[in-house]
Motif scaffolding. Sequence first.
Motif: not given
Length: 277
Positions: A134-143, A207-218
């Motif tokens: 569920v947390l990983l889903g939140e990372v993917l659903v919005q920055p 890790l959360g900060d890194w995932l957030n920046s990576r997922v919401w990149s180009e």
Amino acid sequence: MIATLRGAFHISAFGWYTFIVNYLAAKDGEELPAGIFVYGGPWKYLTFLNLLLQMTFFGLAAVNDFQPGKKAESALNRWKDLLFSVFAFPVGMFVVLLFWTIFAYDRELVYPATIDAFFPPWINHAMHTFVLPVLLGEVLVQPHTYPQMKRALAALFVVGLAYLSWIVWVYLTVGVWVYPLLGLFSAAGLLGFFLFNMAAVTLLYLLGDWLNSRVWSETCWVSFMVFGLFCVNFSFIAPLLLFSSFQERTKQSEEAFLHVGDSSTPYTTTAIMVSSL
């Protein structure tokens, strides 16, 4: 379309955690198994506090989705991002990873086998497994906007120290550690274990900060594909867990009915003998 999926995800996650918290609250008053004691109630367990944290976050996220205007500039959105980045993600991931690591080594140190009769396996996974996807889903659903690292880590340290003080207070009051594992440490060992855990939570924050920046990149579009697959899995897993809960409640009701039937048999027999006399 994306906003609709985001809203549906937040509402579903909030409903899920509300259901789990209510299930645990309904256990209040039942006879507790060995390994669980009354003092402090569920508030002494990090797992329960984490469930309340996740429920609160997803509740705020769901309300924020329905805000008119520019959501990113609202105070609610800033508080939501702060709650997720500093607490919900690192603490939630920490609970899952630490629990299953200790459980794999020796479950009696964190979740004694006697608890299985009180909590069925599905609720154990709801508390200690399902939090992660569920947390990983939140990372993917919005920055999410992350705060300054010094402030975030300071807040994490204060909260961690507060929880350590709470469980030490519980031990000094009743003479029993919240988790059997803690009884293996000396005072210095307990301090070292606390610092180790804080280091782990810090790494999970990073890790959360890194995932957030990576997922919401180009390559942001990839996240939506993964999120779509996650939503499909969620739509299958959640009903299965709910069905498992329904089966357990039905079984308990049947056992209670049979128990009442068995206990009433002697009285029925006695009544027949008396009437025959």
